[in-house]
Motif scaffolding. Structure first.
Motif, PDB file in Angstrom:
ATOM      1  N   ASP A  64       0.480   3.940  -2.884  1.00 20.88           N
ATOM      2  CA  ASP A  64       0.162   5.329  -2.556  1.00 20.88           C
ATOM      3  C   ASP A  64       1.176   6.289  -3.158  1.00 20.88           C
ATOM      4  OD1 ASP A  64      -2.018   4.494  -1.109  1.00 20.88           O
ATOM      5  OD2 ASP A  64      -1.100   4.753   0.865  1.00 20.88           O
ATOM      6  N   ARG A  65       2.432   5.890  -3.143  1.00 29.24           N
ATOM      7  CA  ARG A  65       3.482   6.744  -3.702  1.00 29.24           C
ATOM      8  C   ARG A  65       3.262   6.979  -5.195  1.00 29.24           C
ATOM      9  NH1 ARG A  65       9.720   6.081  -2.057  1.00 29.24           N
ATOM     10  NH2 ARG A  65       8.680   6.547  -0.091  1.00 29.24           N
ATOM     11  N   LYS A 120       0.828  -1.209   0.000  1.00 24.14           N
ATOM     12  CA  LYS A 120       0.000   0.000   0.000  1.00 24.14           C
ATOM     13  C   LYS A 120       0.865   1.263   0.000  1.00 24.14           C
ATOM     14  CE  LYS A 120      -4.033   2.204   2.046  1.00 24.14           C
ATOM     15  NZ  LYS A 120      -3.498   3.562   1.838  1.00 24.14           N
ATOM     16  N   ARG A 121       1.944   1.208   0.752  1.00 22.99           N
ATOM     17  CA  ARG A 121       2.853   2.372   0.799  1.00 22.99           C
ATOM     18  C   ARG A 121       3.406   2.666  -0.593  1.00 22.99           C
ATOM     19  NH1 ARG A 121       8.012   2.532   4.948  1.00 22.99           N
ATOM     20  NH2 ARG A 121       9.245   4.156   3.897  1.00 22.99           N
ATOM     21  N   ASN A 165       0.239   6.950  -6.525  1.00 25.10           N
ATOM     22  CA  ASN A 165      -1.161   7.382  -6.668  1.00 25.10           C
ATOM     23  C   ASN A 165      -2.039   6.308  -7.290  1.00 25.10           C
ATOM     24  OD1 ASN A 165      -0.687  10.078  -5.646  1.00 25.10           O
ATOM     25  ND2 ASN A 165       0.333  10.509  -7.608  1.00 25.10           N
ATOM     26  N   LYS A 166      -1.841   5.075  -6.831  1.00 24.09           N
ATOM     27  CA  LYS A 166      -2.618   3.934  -7.309  1.00 24.09           C
ATOM     28  C   LYS A 166      -3.395   3.320  -6.140  1.00 24.09           C
ATOM     29  CE  LYS A 166      -0.771   3.704 -11.570  1.00 24.09           C
ATOM     30  NZ  LYS A 166      -1.532   3.732 -12.833  1.00 24.09           N
ATOM     31  N   SER A 167      -4.454   2.611  -6.474  1.00 26.04           N
ATOM     32  CA  SER A 167      -5.225   1.869  -5.480  1.00 26.04           C
ATOM     33  C   SER A 167      -4.984   0.373  -5.664  1.00 26.04           C
ATOM     34  CB  SER A 167      -6.720   2.163  -5.621  1.00 26.04           C
ATOM     35  OG  SER A 167      -6.999   3.516  -5.329  1.00 26.04           O
ATOM     36  N   CYS A 220      -0.740  -3.077  -9.515  1.00 23.16           N
ATOM     37  CA  CYS A 220      -0.936  -1.709  -9.996  1.00 23.16           C
ATOM     38  C   CYS A 220      -0.233  -1.427 -11.314  1.00 23.16           C
ATOM     39  CB  CYS A 220      -0.466  -0.709  -8.931  1.00 23.16           C
ATOM     40  SG  CYS A 220      -1.348  -0.834  -7.370  1.00 23.16           S
TER      41      CYS A 220
END
Length: 300
Positions: A69-70, A65-66, A72-74, A110
């Motif tokens: 997030d970097r 997740k980190r 900008n993906k889910s 992602c």
């Protein structure tokens, strides 16, 4: 349902004086099978994996997740079946394998198209040094450095004509506890000597002079003299291994596992002999994993 499978080797770091810079991949594995799902689920299939209560607390998920997030993906929800042959807090790189697993999980889910160098940089950011993560990524024996400019360079040694023996105790030793006993600084003389010893180890390994490599491995000044007191049977294992023909024996990572390099073809005999002397340990002949991180399709 078709998903994918990740396989990540165990690793040993330092190899004596290669402190925070040398790592070797070993043929014990962390494996993940990942499938699309309507919610996040982690299924553990090994007693060697840590417990968790909520998927958001899962270390591998947190790393993925980190990274997502970097970028900008889910992260799309998945069911992840995890198995492990790597014991926790034993100096065999369980954390590094999990970090690279999380990175690759985000990379696949992602579609980040990360390069190996991207993965190494992010793994080093999390681990603090590149030795274990480089070995997990690339396999084999890898020497790494994070330069003052925060660039990470690495060199993969050619295949070594050696066997490996590990001595795994039942007790744990947290890396942070093993770091607390290290000095905050070294004198110029100490640093120069320790660096020279490390240089000799790597040069002799590359050239195939394993007797010299083993002798120099055991003369580390960076960490072994300080950590030895934390490891029961430290001197006993070194002497027993030497009596059995090992080239050299050192602490694996921060310990408490110890690791020997031994002549090719003698690993099983050496392991069986020392197992009889240390019945409370798991003494095992291992091979160097030369593949590193592997990604394959998996059908449920």
């Amino acid at each position: 349902m078709v998903g994918f499978k990740l396989s990540l080797p165990a690793s040993s770091a330092n190899i004596g004086p290669g402190f925070d810079s040398a790592g070797i991949a070993l043929n014990r594995y962390l494996t993940l099978q990942v499938f699309e799902n309507d919610k996040w689920e982690f299924e553990h299939n090994s007693h060697l994996l840590p417990s968790f209560t909520d998927y958001k607390d899962h270390f591998i998920y947190q790393i993925a997740k980190r990274l997502a997030d970097r970028h900008n993906k889910s992260l799309p929800a998945c069911r992840v079946k995890i198995d492990s042959e790597i014991p926790l807090a034993r100096g065999l790189g369980s954390s590094a394998s999990a970090v690279i697993a999380g990175i690759e999980l985000a990379n696949q889910l992602c579609c980040l198209s990360l390069t190996p160098e991207d993965k190494l940089a992010f793994g080093t950011e999390i681990e603090g040094h590149p030795d274990n993560v480089a070995a997990v990524l690339f396999g084999g024996f890898v020497i790494t450095v994070k330069t003052p400019k925060n660039e990470i360079d690495y060199f993969q040694l050619p295949a070594l004509n050696l066997d490996i023996v590990v001595y795994i105790p039942t007790f744990e030793l947290k890396t942070e506890d093993a770091r607390k006993v290290l000095p905050k600084s070294y004198s110029r003389k100490e640093a120069a000597t320790a660096s020279g010893i490390s240089n000799l180890v790597m040069a002799s390994l590359i050239s195939g002079n394993f007797e010299l490599a083993g002798r120099m491995m055991e003369q580390d000044l960076f960490h072994e003299p300080y950590r030895a007191e934390l490891i029961p049977n430290y001197q006993f294992i070194k002497q027993a291994a030497k009596n059995a023909g090992a080239y050299g024996t050192v602490i694996s990572g921060a310990g408490p596992t110890m690791i020997s390099i031994v002549p090719k073809g003698t690993g099983e005999t050496t392991a069986n002999h020392i197992q009889s002397l240390l019945p409370d340990y798991q003494v095992e002949a291992l091979m160097v994993d030369t593949n590193g991180l592997q990604i394959k399709l998996a059908a449920e």
